[in-house]
Design a protein around this motif. Structure first.
Motif, PDB file in Angstrom:
ATOM      1  N   UNK A  13       0.833  -1.206   0.000  1.00 44.93           N
ATOM      2  CA  UNK A  13       0.000   0.000   0.000  1.00 44.93           C
ATOM      3  C   UNK A  13       0.862   1.249   0.000  1.00 44.93           C
ATOM      4  N   UNK A  14       0.544   2.123  -0.945  1.00 45.70           N
ATOM      5  CA  UNK A  14       1.363   3.303  -1.202  1.00 45.70           C
ATOM      6  C   UNK A  14       0.497   4.554  -1.143  1.00 45.70           C
ATOM      7  N   UNK A  15       1.024   5.586  -0.492  1.00 48.00           N
ATOM      8  CA  UNK A  15       0.386   6.909  -0.579  1.00 48.00           C
ATOM      9  C   UNK A  15       1.246   7.762  -1.489  1.00 48.00           C
ATOM     10  N   UNK A  16       0.614   8.320  -2.539  1.00 50.21           N
ATOM     11  CA  UNK A  16       1.300   9.307  -3.362  1.00 50.21           C
ATOM     12  C   UNK A  16       0.870  10.667  -2.818  1.00 50.21           C
ATOM     13  N   UNK A  17       1.857  11.399  -2.310  1.00 49.91           N
ATOM     14  CA  UNK A  17       1.571  12.590  -1.518  1.00 49.91           C
ATOM     15  C   UNK A  17       2.140  13.829  -2.207  1.00 49.91           C
ATOM     16  N   UNK A  18       1.500  14.966  -1.959  1.00 49.91           N
ATOM     17  CA  UNK A  18       2.042  16.211  -2.508  1.00 49.91           C
ATOM     18  C   UNK A  18       0.951  17.247  -2.635  1.00 49.91           C
ATOM     19  N   UNK A  54     -11.936  25.773  -3.097  1.00 49.39           N
ATOM     20  CA  UNK A  54     -10.582  25.307  -2.787  1.00 49.39           C
ATOM     21  C   UNK A  54     -10.468  24.705  -1.400  1.00 49.39           C
ATOM     22  N   UNK A  55     -11.621  24.418  -0.785  1.00 43.48           N
ATOM     23  CA  UNK A  55     -11.596  23.871   0.580  1.00 43.48           C
ATOM     24  C   UNK A  55     -11.719  22.350   0.576  1.00 43.48           C
ATOM     25  N   UNK A  56     -11.282  21.748   1.667  1.00 46.24           N
ATOM     26  CA  UNK A  56     -11.395  20.293   1.794  1.00 46.24           C
ATOM     27  C   UNK A  56     -12.834  19.906   2.130  1.00 46.24           C
ATOM     28  N   UNK A  57     -13.211  18.723   1.677  1.00 43.16           N
ATOM     29  CA  UNK A  57     -14.509  18.127   1.980  1.00 43.16           C
ATOM     30  C   UNK A  57     -14.381  17.507   3.386  1.00 43.16           C
ATOM     31  N   UNK A  58     -15.490  17.437   4.183  1.00 43.57           N
ATOM     32  CA  UNK A  58     -15.358  16.907   5.554  1.00 43.57           C
ATOM     33  C   UNK A  58     -14.738  15.504   5.616  1.00 43.57           C
ATOM     34  N   UNK A  86      -4.260  11.574  -3.214  1.00 40.05           N
ATOM     35  CA  UNK A  86      -5.079  12.672  -2.681  1.00 40.05           C
ATOM     36  C   UNK A  86      -5.771  12.311  -1.377  1.00 40.05           C
ATOM     37  N   UNK A  87      -5.414  11.202  -0.802  1.00 39.16           N
ATOM     38  CA  UNK A  87      -5.938  10.739   0.488  1.00 39.16           C
ATOM     39  C   UNK A  87      -4.821   9.984   1.190  1.00 39.16           C
ATOM     40  N   UNK A  88      -4.588  10.186   2.483  1.00 35.66           N
ATOM     41  CA  UNK A  88      -5.260  11.110   3.387  1.00 35.66           C
ATOM     42  C   UNK A  88      -4.784  12.553   3.201  1.00 35.66           C
ATOM     43  N   UNK A  89      -5.659  13.500   3.566  1.00 41.47           N
ATOM     44  CA  UNK A  89      -5.339  14.927   3.444  1.00 41.47           C
ATOM     45  C   UNK A  89      -5.398  15.634   4.791  1.00 41.47           C
ATOM     46  N   UNK A 142      -2.900  19.546   5.337  1.00 40.77           N
ATOM     47  CA  UNK A 142      -2.445  18.299   4.711  1.00 40.77           C
ATOM     48  C   UNK A 142      -0.985  17.991   5.017  1.00 40.77           C
ATOM     49  N   UNK A 143      -0.175  19.016   5.207  1.00 41.01           N
ATOM     50  CA  UNK A 143       1.248  18.728   5.438  1.00 41.01           C
ATOM     51  C   UNK A 143       1.441  17.890   6.712  1.00 41.01           C
TER      52      UNK A 143
END
Ligand code: B4P
Length: 193
Positions: free
Chosen positions: A3-8, A57-61, A86-89, A154-155
């Motif tokens: 399992x991989x998270x692609x982050x950025x 430009x806001x995050x969804x709950x 794009x998850x987790x944020x 997100x950071x």
């Protein structure tokens, strides 16, 4: 399972690289952005509520996106692994993901974090906005709001996985294939173990 998270940050190349990575490694691609845009296209209640936030430009709950990922994990019992794009944020999404994977006797193996300057992110997203039809890509103030959300919320995801030594920073500027090779090198090291 692998399992991989692609982050950025937004525009760092997560979607672009995900397409190539799933083709090479046969992982199941889970993009919360794509899942939300599909809800919007189908005009579901969830999609309509998400659209007004995404357009600003806001995050969804958290509970909305965690529910989507929970369902996707349940619906793919035979997957050899997942690529989370794009998850987790948020910190809460990271904790929830760890718990969901733990139920499957699995974990996040690596977080590959794409590093791209802010000027380049804005340039790429405005450029994508010319053809993508995405309302969150056309206005520079909305793109800047997405980058602010990234820094504020997100950071912390990278901080969470850094504690477990799972984060690898990858230069996300330059040729798409060279970036793909750098990502593949890190995955191959871990698959060989
Ligand atoms: P996402 O769909 O995740 O969108 P993104 O971060 O903007 O895209 P990505 O980073 O994948 O784009 P890419 O670099 O591939 O999220 C959209 C919205 O959905 C969020 O703002 C939020 O509201 C909501 N959302 C999603 N997930 C959520 C969650 N978990 N919690 C809460 N809310 C959530 O592409 C960008 C452009 O760069 C492309 O045009 C591409 O061609 C170009 N590009 C890529 N690599 C390049 C390279 N090396 N050189 C030059 N250009 C390149």
């Amino acid at each position: 399972m692998f399992n991989l998270i692609l982050f950025g940050p937004p525009g760092s190349g997560k979607g672009t690289q995900s397409e190539k990575l799933i083709a090479r490694y046969g992982l199941k691609h889970l993009s919360t952005g794509d899942l939300l845009r599909s809800e919007i296209a189908n005009q579901t209640a969830l999609g309509l509520a998400a659209k007004s936030l995404m357009d600003k430009g806001q995050l969804v709950p958290d509970e909305v996106v965690i529910g989507m990922i929970d369902a996707a994990l349940v619906n793919n019992p035979k997957a050899r692994g997942f690529l989370f794009d794009g998850f987790p944020r948020t910190k809460a999404q990271s904790v929830a993901l760890d718990e969901l994977l733990q139920k499957k006797g699995a974990e996040i193996n690596v977080v590959l974090a794409l590093d791209v300057t802010e000027d380049e992110l804005i340039k790429r997203l405005l450029n994508r906005g010319l053809t993508s039809g995405r309302s969150d890509d056309t206005k520079e103030d909305v793109i800047r709001a997405r980058i602010v959300e990234y820094h504020n919320k997100t950071s912390t995801v990278a901080d969470h996985y850094s504690k477990f030594g799972k984060v690898v920073l990858i230069k996300g500027e330059g040729n798409v294939d060279e970036i793909f090779d750098a990502l593949g090198t890190e995955i191959d090291k871990r698959l060989d173990k």
